[in-house]
Write a protein that holds these residues in place. Structure first.
Motif, PDB file in Angstrom:
ATOM      1  N   ALA A 226       0.649  -1.228   0.116  1.00 59.06           N
ATOM      2  CA  ALA A 226       0.072   0.024   0.072  1.00 59.06           C
ATOM      3  C   ALA A 226       0.806   1.233  -0.023  1.00 59.06           C
ATOM      4  CB  ALA A 226      -0.817  -0.162   1.120  1.00 59.06           C
ATOM      5  N   VAL A 227       1.948   1.454   0.893  1.00 56.32           N
ATOM      6  CA  VAL A 227       2.805   2.420   0.840  1.00 56.32           C
ATOM      7  C   VAL A 227       3.570   2.522  -0.656  1.00 56.32           C
ATOM      8  CG1 VAL A 227       5.035   3.420   1.842  1.00 56.32           C
ATOM      9  CG2 VAL A 227       3.224   2.221   3.315  1.00 56.32           C
ATOM     10  N   ARG A 228       3.981   1.305  -1.227  1.00 53.18           N
ATOM     11  CA  ARG A 228       4.539   1.404  -2.352  1.00 53.18           C
ATOM     12  C   ARG A 228       3.590   1.915  -3.418  1.00 53.18           C
ATOM     13  NH1 ARG A 228       7.281  -1.267  -6.631  1.00 53.18           N
ATOM     14  NH2 ARG A 228       9.669  -1.482  -6.389  1.00 53.18           N
ATOM     15  N   ALA A 229       2.394   1.678  -3.221  1.00 58.39           N
ATOM     16  CA  ALA A 229       1.652   2.284  -4.355  1.00 58.39           C
ATOM     17  C   ALA A 229       0.984   3.545  -4.236  1.00 58.39           C
ATOM     18  CB  ALA A 229       0.223   1.254  -4.304  1.00 58.39           C
ATOM     19  N   GLY A 230       1.591   4.238  -3.198  1.00 58.70           N
ATOM     20  CA  GLY A 230       1.321   5.664  -2.936  1.00 58.70           C
ATOM     21  C   GLY A 230      -0.001   6.086  -2.214  1.00 58.70           C
ATOM     22  N   MET A 231      -0.381   5.179  -1.363  1.00 58.82           N
ATOM     23  CA  MET A 231      -1.554   5.381  -0.494  1.00 58.82           C
ATOM     24  C   MET A 231      -1.463   6.188   0.600  1.00 58.82           C
ATOM     25  SD  MET A 231      -3.483   1.575  -1.433  1.00 58.82           S
ATOM     26  CE  MET A 231      -4.927   2.193  -0.565  1.00 58.82           C
ATOM     27  N   GLY A 232       0.033   6.370   0.970  1.00 58.42           N
ATOM     28  CA  GLY A 232       0.136   7.156   1.959  1.00 58.42           C
ATOM     29  C   GLY A 232       1.401   6.699   2.697  1.00 58.42           C
ATOM     30  N   ILE A 233       1.513   7.404   4.184  1.00 62.52           N
ATOM     31  CA  ILE A 233       2.787   6.977   4.970  1.00 62.52           C
ATOM     32  C   ILE A 233       2.396   5.746   5.697  1.00 62.52           C
ATOM     33  CG2 ILE A 233       4.029   7.769   6.810  1.00 62.52           C
ATOM     34  CD1 ILE A 233       3.299  10.731   5.937  1.00 62.52           C
ATOM     35  N   GLY A 234       3.504   4.917   5.726  1.00 64.21           N
ATOM     36  CA  GLY A 234       3.184   3.602   6.648  1.00 64.21           C
ATOM     37  C   GLY A 234       4.376   3.424   7.532  1.00 64.21           C
ATOM     38  N   ARG A 235       4.311   2.582   8.300  1.00 64.46           N
ATOM     39  CA  ARG A 235       5.564   2.125   9.250  1.00 64.46           C
ATOM     40  C   ARG A 235       5.855   0.566   8.870  1.00 64.46           C
ATOM     41  NH1 ARG A 235       4.921   3.084  15.542  1.00 64.46           N
ATOM     42  NH2 ARG A 235       3.657   0.998  15.410  1.00 64.46           N
ATOM     43  N   LEU A 236       7.389   0.614   8.530  1.00 65.86           N
ATOM     44  CA  LEU A 236       7.920  -0.650   8.253  1.00 65.86           C
ATOM     45  C   LEU A 236       9.107  -0.985   8.827  1.00 65.86           C
ATOM     46  CD1 LEU A 236       7.427  -0.131   4.408  1.00 65.86           C
ATOM     47  CD2 LEU A 236       5.797  -1.493   5.934  1.00 65.86           C
ATOM     48  N   PRO A 237       9.377  -2.021   9.053  1.00 64.08           N
ATOM     49  CA  PRO A 237      10.746  -2.512   9.618  1.00 64.08           C
ATOM     50  C   PRO A 237      11.936  -2.003   8.634  1.00 64.08           C
ATOM     51  CG  PRO A 237       9.544  -4.377   9.446  1.00 64.08           C
ATOM     52  CD  PRO A 237       8.733  -3.568   8.762  1.00 64.08           C
ATOM     53  N   CYS A 238      12.959  -1.575   9.157  1.00 67.05           N
ATOM     54  CA  CYS A 238      13.952  -0.780   8.421  1.00 67.05           C
ATOM     55  C   CYS A 238      14.406  -1.546   7.467  1.00 67.05           C
ATOM     56  CB  CYS A 238      15.161  -0.431   9.245  1.00 67.05           C
ATOM     57  SG  CYS A 238      14.782   1.244  10.186  1.00 67.05           S
ATOM     58  N   PHE A 239      14.471  -2.937   7.688  1.00 62.09           N
ATOM     59  CA  PHE A 239      15.007  -3.998   6.601  1.00 62.09           C
ATOM     60  C   PHE A 239      14.130  -3.916   5.496  1.00 62.09           C
ATOM     61  CE2 PHE A 239      12.282  -7.136   8.593  1.00 62.09           C
ATOM     62  CZ  PHE A 239      11.698  -7.731   7.528  1.00 62.09           C
ATOM     63  N   LEU A 240      12.905  -3.811   5.519  1.00 61.96           N
ATOM     64  CA  LEU A 240      12.125  -3.858   4.523  1.00 61.96           C
ATOM     65  C   LEU A 240      11.721  -2.576   3.763  1.00 61.96           C
ATOM     66  CD1 LEU A 240       9.710  -5.607   3.035  1.00 61.96           C
ATOM     67  CD2 LEU A 240       8.243  -4.901   4.641  1.00 61.96           C
ATOM     68  N   GLY A 241      11.841  -1.258   4.497  1.00 55.29           N
ATOM     69  CA  GLY A 241      11.549  -0.169   3.597  1.00 55.29           C
ATOM     70  C   GLY A 241      12.971   0.508   3.220  1.00 55.29           C
ATOM     71  N   ASP A 242      14.023   0.396   3.841  1.00 54.94           N
ATOM     72  CA  ASP A 242      15.226   0.711   3.478  1.00 54.94           C
ATOM     73  C   ASP A 242      15.708  -0.005   2.075  1.00 54.94           C
ATOM     74  OD1 ASP A 242      15.226   2.644   5.274  1.00 54.94           O
ATOM     75  OD2 ASP A 242      16.812   1.514   6.455  1.00 54.94           O
ATOM     76  N   ALA A 243      15.305  -1.086   2.038  1.00 56.41           N
ATOM     77  CA  ALA A 243      15.601  -2.171   0.913  1.00 56.41           C
ATOM     78  C   ALA A 243      15.000  -1.849  -0.365  1.00 56.41           C
ATOM     79  CB  ALA A 243      15.633  -3.616   1.141  1.00 56.41           C
ATOM     80  N   ASP A 244      13.879  -1.160  -0.295  1.00 55.93           N
ATOM     81  CA  ASP A 244      12.882  -0.592  -1.442  1.00 55.93           C
ATOM     82  C   ASP A 244      13.196   0.593  -2.211  1.00 55.93           C
ATOM     83  OD1 ASP A 244      10.894  -0.287  -3.178  1.00 55.93           O
ATOM     84  OD2 ASP A 244       9.292  -1.106  -2.082  1.00 55.93           O
ATOM     85  N   PRO A 245      13.958   0.776  -3.194  1.00 53.11           N
ATOM     86  CA  PRO A 245      14.109   1.876  -4.096  1.00 53.11           C
ATOM     87  C   PRO A 245      13.195   2.605  -4.350  1.00 53.11           C
ATOM     88  CG  PRO A 245      14.418  -0.001  -5.484  1.00 53.11           C
ATOM     89  CD  PRO A 245      14.124  -0.656  -4.205  1.00 53.11           C
ATOM     90  N   ALA A 246      11.919   2.166  -4.450  1.00 51.26           N
ATOM     91  CA  ALA A 246      10.821   3.005  -4.613  1.00 51.26           C
ATOM     92  C   ALA A 246      10.339   3.702  -3.435  1.00 51.26           C
ATOM     93  CB  ALA A 246       9.731   2.365  -5.165  1.00 51.26           C
ATOM     94  N   LEU A 247      10.723   3.494  -2.194  1.00 55.15           N
ATOM     95  CA  LEU A 247      10.448   4.161  -0.871  1.00 55.15           C
ATOM     96  C   LEU A 247      11.499   5.162  -0.473  1.00 55.15           C
ATOM     97  CD1 LEU A 247       8.663   1.292   0.992  1.00 55.15           C
ATOM     98  CD2 LEU A 247       7.864   2.652  -0.521  1.00 55.15           C
ATOM     99  N   VAL A 248      10.988   6.220   0.436  1.00 58.48           N
ATOM    100  CA  VAL A 248      11.998   6.679   1.154  1.00 58.48           C
ATOM    101  C   VAL A 248      11.436   7.119   2.830  1.00 58.48           C
ATOM    102  CG1 VAL A 248      12.860   8.253  -0.460  1.00 58.48           C
ATOM    103  CG2 VAL A 248      10.880   8.835   0.585  1.00 58.48           C
ATOM    104  N   ARG A 249      12.411   7.188   3.657  1.00 56.35           N
ATOM    105  CA  ARG A 249      12.057   7.470   4.839  1.00 56.35           C
ATOM    106  C   ARG A 249      11.071   8.845   4.973  1.00 56.35           C
ATOM    107  NH1 ARG A 249      17.390   5.892   8.893  1.00 56.35           N
ATOM    108  NH2 ARG A 249      17.163   3.699   7.908  1.00 56.35           N
ATOM    109  N   LEU A 250      10.233   9.081   5.586  1.00 53.08           N
ATOM    110  CA  LEU A 250       9.576  10.240   5.911  1.00 53.08           C
ATOM    111  C   LEU A 250      10.561  11.455   6.546  1.00 53.08           C
ATOM    112  CD1 LEU A 250       6.714  11.788   6.065  1.00 53.08           C
ATOM    113  CD2 LEU A 250       6.491  10.877   8.527  1.00 53.08           C
ATOM    114  N   PRO A 251      10.614  12.211   6.080  1.00 59.03           N
ATOM    115  CA  PRO A 251      11.704  13.395   6.190  1.00 59.03           C
ATOM    116  C   PRO A 251      11.429  13.993   7.831  1.00 59.03           C
ATOM    117  CG  PRO A 251      10.862  13.910   4.230  1.00 59.03           C
ATOM    118  CD  PRO A 251      10.172  12.749   4.417  1.00 59.03           C
TER     119      PRO A 251
END
Length: 296
Positions: A226-251
Motif C-alpha cells: 500500500a505504501v509502495r502504491a502511493g496510498m500514504g505514509i506507513g510504518r515498516l521495519p527498516c530492513f523492508l523499507g530501506d531495501a525498497d528503492p521506490a520508498l524513502v523515509r519520512l523526512p
C-alpha cells in the motif's frame, strides 16, 4: 476403537472445529476426514461431535476421546524427541519455519549457504505467519520476531531491529510541502494497521493534525504494498523499507526500536548436530548483517 490412527482425526477436528480446517492440518481431503469420523462414530455407536452452525463441538464421549488422543500424541512426540536428541550426525531432515518476510529478507540466503556447507542436511522451509509449535514438533527451528520468546524454548538472539515511517517517492513528490513542514494542517494520508484503530500513532498526529487514514492493513506485506502504491505514509521495519528503492523515509522522522529476531528450538534438541550447527550459523549470519535490520 480398533485403529489408533482414528484418534489423530478426532484430535484434529477438536482443534480445528471444522472438517475443512482439520483436513488442511492433516494434509488430506475434507471427505477423508468426514468419512473417517463418521465411520468411527458408527463403530463406537455414539456421536463424538455435535455439528453446530458455529463448528464441531465435542460431546461428553468426544471429550473423553480427545483427552485420550492428547495423551497418545504427547507420548509419541516425547518418544520422537528423545530418539532425535541422540542424533549426532550432520545429515537428515531439518524443518525451518519463519514469516515470509524473514525468508525474503535473508533467511533463504542463509539456508542456501548452510546447504552448501552441509549438503546431506535436507532443509524444508515453512513460510508461515502462524506460529508453528516446536513442542509439537511441527518444526525443528523457528525464526521469530518477538521481544518475549517462549521461555520453555532454547535459542539465540539473532539481531535487534528498528522501524521507521516510509512513503513512496511519488507520494513525497506530490505532497512535499506538507511532508517537509515540522507541523502542518494540510491533509496527509496514512496507511494504518488495524490494531491502531481509526487513527495513526500519536507521534504522527502531533506532526500532522489533519492526518487521514487512507486504508487499513492487517499484514506487513500488504502494508508495504500500500505504501509502495502511493496510498500514504506507513510504518515498516527498516530492513523492508530501506531495501525498497521506490520508498524513502519520512523526512524528519528517526527510526525507533522494533521487535528482536530470535532463532529457537526445542530444548531437548539443542545438541542434535544439524540443529546446533544451524542455530549458530544462522545467528552469526543475522548478527553480521545487523545494520540492515537496525537501519544504520
Amino acid at each position: 476403537m480398533d485403529n489408533w490412527d482414528d484418534l489423530k482425526f478426532v484430535l484434529a477436528v477438536s482443534k480445528a472445529g471444522s472438517l475443512a480446517k482439520a483436513a488442511r492440518s492433516l494434509g488430506v481431503t475434507h471427505s477423508t476426514v468426514s468419512r473417517r469420523l463418521s465411520a468411527l462414530e458408527e463403530r463406537m455407536g455414539t456421536r463424538l461431535f455435535d455439528r453446530l452452525p458455529e463448528g464441531f463441538t465435542a460431546t461428553s464421549a468426544g471429550q473423553e476421546a480427545v483427552a485420550a488422543a492428547r495423551r497418545v500424541e504427547a507420548e509419541v512426540l516425547a518418544l520422537d524427541t528423545r530418539i532425535l536428541a541422540q542424533d549426532a550426525e550432520l545429515e537428515g531432515p531439518l524443518r525451518v519455519t519463519a514469516a515470509q518476510l524473514i525468508f525474503q529478507a535473508q533467511l533463504a540466503e542463509i539456508i542456501a549457504r548452510f546447504k552448501e556447507l552441509h549438503p546431506r542436511i535436507d532443509v524444508t522451509m515453512n513460510a508461515a505467519n502462524e506460529v508453528l509449535s516446536l513442542h509439537r514438533r511441527e518444526a525443528d527451528i523457528a525464526v521469530r520476531v518477538t521481544d518475549k520468546p517462549d521461555e520453555s524454548l532454547f535459542g539465540r538472539l539473532a539481531t535487534g531491529q528498528n522501524r521507521c515511517f516510509y512513503t513512496s517517492k511519488d507520494y513525497l513528490r506530490q505532497n512535499q510541502d506538507a511532508l517537509m513542514e515540522s507541523a502542518t494542517m494540510k491533509p496527509v494520508k496514512f496507511v494504518a494497521f488495524k490494531w491502531w484503530g481509526s487513527t495513526p500513532p500519536k507521534t504522527l498526529r502531533d506532526r500532522f493534525p489533519n492526518a487521514e487514514v487512507s486504508t487499513v492493513s492487517d499484514d506487513m506485506i500488504a502494508m508495504h504494498a500500500a505504501v509502495r502504491a502511493g496510498m500514504g505514509i506507513g510504518r515498516l521495519p527498516c530492513f523492508l523499507g530501506d531495501a525498497d528503492p521506490a520508498l524513502v523515509r519520512l523526512p524528519g522522522m528517526e527510526p525507533s526500536r522494533y521487535f528482536d529476531i530470535w532463532i529457537l528450538t526445542h530444548p531437548d534438541l539443542k545438541n542434535v548436530a544439524r540443529i546446533r550447527s544451524f542455530l549458530k550459523f544462522a545467528a552469526d549470519a543475522f548478527k553480521a548483517n545487523s545494520s540492515f535490520y537496525l537501519g544504520k
